[in-house]
Write an enzyme that holds these catalytic residues in place. Structure first.
Site, PDB file in Angstrom:
ATOM      1  N   CYS A 288       0.805  -1.227   0.000  1.00 56.97           N
ATOM      2  CA  CYS A 288       0.000   0.000   0.000  1.00 56.97           C
ATOM      3  C   CYS A 288       0.835   1.272   0.000  1.00 56.97           C
ATOM      4  O   CYS A 288       0.316   2.361  -0.220  1.00 56.97           O
ATOM      5  CB  CYS A 288      -0.961  -0.009   1.175  1.00 56.97           C
ATOM      6  SG  CYS A 288      -2.136  -1.347   1.025  1.00 56.97           S
TER       7      CYS A 288
ATOM      8  N   HIS B 100      -3.500   6.994   2.213  1.00 55.45           N
ATOM      9  CA  HIS B 100      -3.842   5.669   1.700  1.00 55.45           C
ATOM     10  C   HIS B 100      -5.190   5.268   2.296  1.00 55.45           C
ATOM     11  O   HIS B 100      -5.456   5.517   3.468  1.00 55.45           O
ATOM     12  CB  HIS B 100      -2.753   4.663   2.089  1.00 55.45           C
ATOM     13  CG  HIS B 100      -3.166   3.258   1.830  1.00 55.45           C
ATOM     14  ND1 HIS B 100      -3.577   2.842   0.589  1.00 55.45           N
ATOM     15  CD2 HIS B 100      -3.277   2.177   2.654  1.00 55.45           C
ATOM     16  CE1 HIS B 100      -3.901   1.561   0.649  1.00 55.45           C
ATOM     17  NE2 HIS B 100      -3.730   1.140   1.890  1.00 55.45           N
TER      18      HIS B 100
ATOM     19  N   ASN C 253     -10.088  -0.546  -0.568  1.00 56.40           N
ATOM     20  CA  ASN C 253      -8.630  -0.413  -0.565  1.00 56.40           C
ATOM     21  C   ASN C 253      -8.086  -0.966  -1.888  1.00 56.40           C
ATOM     22  O   ASN C 253      -8.101  -2.176  -2.096  1.00 56.40           O
ATOM     23  CB  ASN C 253      -8.062  -1.172   0.643  1.00 56.40           C
ATOM     24  CG  ASN C 253      -6.543  -1.091   0.723  1.00 56.40           C
ATOM     25  OD1 ASN C 253      -5.878  -0.604  -0.204  1.00 56.40           O
ATOM     26  ND2 ASN C 253      -5.992  -1.576   1.809  1.00 56.40           N
TER      27      ASN C 253
HETATM   28  N1  ACO Z   1     -18.090  -9.182   9.092  1.00 59.02           N
HETATM   29  C1  ACO Z   1     -18.501  -9.401  10.367  1.00 59.02           C
HETATM   30  N2  ACO Z   1     -17.657  -9.697  11.362  1.00 59.02           N
HETATM   31  C2  ACO Z   1     -16.347  -9.789  11.075  1.00 59.02           C
HETATM   32  C3  ACO Z   1     -15.858  -9.575   9.778  1.00 59.02           C
HETATM   33  C4  ACO Z   1     -16.783  -9.274   8.769  1.00 59.02           C
HETATM   34  N3  ACO Z   1     -16.428  -9.036   7.497  1.00 59.02           N
HETATM   35  N4  ACO Z   1     -14.520  -9.724   9.792  1.00 59.02           N
HETATM   36  C5  ACO Z   1     -14.163 -10.009  11.044  1.00 59.02           C
HETATM   37  N5  ACO Z   1     -15.264 -10.056  11.823  1.00 59.02           N
HETATM   38  C6  ACO Z   1     -15.362 -10.327  13.264  1.00 59.02           C
HETATM   39  C7  ACO Z   1     -14.133 -11.045  13.781  1.00 59.02           C
HETATM   40  O1  ACO Z   1     -14.266 -12.443  13.618  1.00 59.02           O
HETATM   41  C8  ACO Z   1     -14.127 -10.639  15.241  1.00 59.02           C
HETATM   42  O2  ACO Z   1     -15.051 -11.426  15.921  1.00 59.02           O
HETATM   43  P1  ACO Z   1     -14.713 -11.935  17.437  1.00 59.02           P
HETATM   44  O3  ACO Z   1     -14.578 -10.663  18.226  1.00 59.02           O
HETATM   45  O4  ACO Z   1     -15.901 -12.758  17.758  1.00 59.02           O
HETATM   46  O5  ACO Z   1     -13.418 -12.668  17.325  1.00 59.02           O
HETATM   47  C9  ACO Z   1     -14.691  -9.219  15.221  1.00 59.02           C
HETATM   48  O6  ACO Z   1     -15.373  -9.081  13.962  1.00 59.02           O
HETATM   49  C10 ACO Z   1     -13.609  -8.150  15.308  1.00 59.02           C
HETATM   50  O7  ACO Z   1     -12.560  -8.474  14.382  1.00 59.02           O
HETATM   51  P2  ACO Z   1     -11.273  -7.587  14.251  1.00 59.02           P
HETATM   52  O8  ACO Z   1     -10.354  -8.183  13.240  1.00 59.02           O
HETATM   53  O9  ACO Z   1     -10.726  -7.287  15.609  1.00 59.02           O
HETATM   54  O10 ACO Z   1     -11.930  -6.247  13.641  1.00 59.02           O
HETATM   55  P3  ACO Z   1     -11.306  -4.840  13.510  1.00 59.02           P
HETATM   56  O11 ACO Z   1     -12.114  -3.830  14.201  1.00 59.02           O
HETATM   57  O12 ACO Z   1      -9.821  -4.836  13.786  1.00 59.02           O
HETATM   58  O13 ACO Z   1     -11.482  -4.562  11.947  1.00 59.02           O
HETATM   59  C11 ACO Z   1     -10.090  -4.564   9.971  1.00 59.02           C
HETATM   60  C12 ACO Z   1     -10.857  -5.406  10.994  1.00 59.02           C
HETATM   61  C13 ACO Z   1     -11.107  -3.692   9.241  1.00 59.02           C
HETATM   62  C14 ACO Z   1      -9.375  -5.465   8.992  1.00 59.02           C
HETATM   63  C15 ACO Z   1      -9.081  -3.645  10.698  1.00 59.02           C
HETATM   64  O14 ACO Z   1      -8.362  -4.414  11.616  1.00 59.02           O
HETATM   65  C16 ACO Z   1      -8.113  -2.936   9.788  1.00 59.02           C
HETATM   66  O15 ACO Z   1      -8.470  -2.036   9.071  1.00 59.02           O
HETATM   67  N6  ACO Z   1      -6.799  -3.307   9.859  1.00 59.02           N
HETATM   68  C17 ACO Z   1      -5.749  -2.592   9.171  1.00 59.02           C
HETATM   69  C18 ACO Z   1      -5.780  -2.775   7.662  1.00 59.02           C
HETATM   70  C19 ACO Z   1      -4.581  -2.068   7.045  1.00 59.02           C
HETATM   71  O16 ACO Z   1      -4.299  -0.914   7.312  1.00 59.02           O
HETATM   72  N7  ACO Z   1      -3.815  -2.782   6.237  1.00 59.02           N
HETATM   73  C20 ACO Z   1      -2.600  -2.202   5.688  1.00 59.02           C
HETATM   74  C21 ACO Z   1      -2.781  -1.758   4.298  1.00 59.02           C
HETATM   75  S1  ACO Z   1      -3.317  -3.057   3.218  1.00 59.02           S
HETATM   76  C22 ACO Z   1      -1.941  -3.573   2.270  1.00 59.02           C
HETATM   77  O17 ACO Z   1      -0.832  -3.225   2.521  1.00 59.02           O
HETATM   78  C23 ACO Z   1      -2.171  -4.549   1.163  1.00 59.02           C
END
Ligand code: ACO
Length: 345
Positions: free
Chosen positions: A114, A254, A284
């Protein structure tokens, strides 16, 4: 002093939209969860199996050439930032070079997830600043749908396909790239990666069975590093250039997560009205997010506007850039729109 200024912006987005409601039919998720956790409502997907990243990159490059009124032959170098090249080799840049008739250009791909566009911008700028080149195409393009596991709800909701491109040219009037910061830390490479397909795990029945050709992300942990990294580096570039919030016309972040973007804006001391954000519509698109923002906001940009670009991605890689915009976007955008209408009629 010669600086590298962006003198044209182009883009490509596939027409097909994949909405949160579509995803509800594919995995156990819901629109409300996706919107509140990420800010995404829909993304564009290039479903056509015969078209890949080079196709989107080429379309974006063609728009740049059209807007600038030049031919491919005038381009000196092409840098394509991508983690989804058409093939491991040749480089996607070679395919773009041929497609746009850039017969005098050389080119290469740059892999920084990214942060790819930011790193490519910084690299391309060096060729301009040194006087080696007059016209460098910097492209960010990714067909993320080619590496997304559409049965994994934690990642398939995040990504979309797209491409954005800019032209860099020399400027001696004080406009262009003023400063940039680039960072890499491989300590946490395994929190965001695609394990299969490289020389460590070449494609095999086993790598396919173990779903190693798809993105793997430990979202919660990446989130923590992304906030620290992106907000930290954006604040750092402001500090060392003695900028305060009022000096910045736009933050161009980003687009990985609305919450990471808001945290970065807060740390910079700027309101959300000064933040380019299109994650809601495109998700993204990895290396394409920043140039796609520049394209969408081009009409609002005036010569002399201060922009801070910031990104964080797999690797980890992260960075920021401070640039002074070099042209009035409205005039260019209007000319481009009327040319497109003229060509269509
Ligand atoms: N729908 C419903 N529930 C979901 C989903 C979904 N699509 N995905 C995960 N959950 C659930 C999980 O199972 C978890 O359930 P649990 O609490 O029972 O275990 C709960 O939701 C919370 O999951 P988290 O992973 O903790 O959710 P979070 O609030 O962290 O959001 C996300 C996830 C959106 C991926 C976030 O962590 C994020 O944005 N991370 C950073 C992404 C990023 O910046 N990446 C770098 C750039 S990308 C690149 O370089 C290619």
């Amino acid at each position: 002093m010669t600086r590298a200024a962006i003198t044209a912006v182009g883009h490509f987005l596939p027409e097909d939209r994949l909405t949160n409601h579509d995803l509800e039919q594919m995995v156990d998720t819901n629109d409300e969860w996706i919107r509140t956790r990420t800010g995404i409502r829909e993304r564009r997907i290039l479903w056509d199996k015969d078209k890949a990243t080079s196709y989107m990159a080429t379309e974006a490059a063609r728009e740049v050439l059209r807007k600038r009124g030049i031919s491919g032959e005038e381009i000196d170098a092409i840098i394509v930032a991508t983690v989804t090249p058409d093939m491991l080799f040749p480089a996607t840049a070679c395919l773009v070079q041929h497609a746009i008739g850039a017969s005098h250009a050389w080119g290469f791909d740059l892999s920084a997830a990214c942060s790819g566009f930011l790193f490519a911008l910084s690299t391309g700028a060096r060729f301009i600043e040194s006087g080696k080149h007059e016209k460098v195409l910097v492209i960010g393009a990714d067909k993320m749908s080619s590496i997304v596991d559409f049965s994994d709800r934690s990642t398939c909701i995040l990504f979309g396909d797209g491409a954005g491109a800019v032209l860099l040219e020399p400027n001696t009037d004080g406009y262009g790239l003023i400063d940039s910061i680039e960072r890499t830390d491989g300590a946490h490479w395994d929190l965001l990666c695609m394990r299969g397909g490289g020389s460590l795990h070449p494609p095999s029945y086993e790598t396919v069975d173990r779903r190693m050709h798809f993105i793997h992300q430990e979202g919660r942990q990446v989130f923590k590093y992304a906030v620290e990294g992106m907000a930290g580096v954006a604040a750092e570039i402001m500090e060392r250039n003695e900028l305060v919030g009022d000096d910045v016309r736009y933050l161009v972040p980003h687009q990985a997560n609305q919450r990471i973007i808001s945290a970065t804006a807060r740390r910079m001391g700027i309101g959300m009205d000064k933040v380019m954000m299109n994650i809601e519509r495109y998700g993204n698109t990895t290396a394409a997010t920043i140039p796609l923002c520049l394209h969408d906001w081009e009409r609002d940009l005036r010569r002399g506007d201060n922009l801070v670009l910031a990104a964080f991605g797999g690797g980890f890689t992260w960075g920021a850039a401070y640039l002074r915009w070099a042209y009035d976007g409205a005039a260019v955008a209007e000319t481009a729109a009327s040319t497109a209408t003229h060509e269509a009629s």
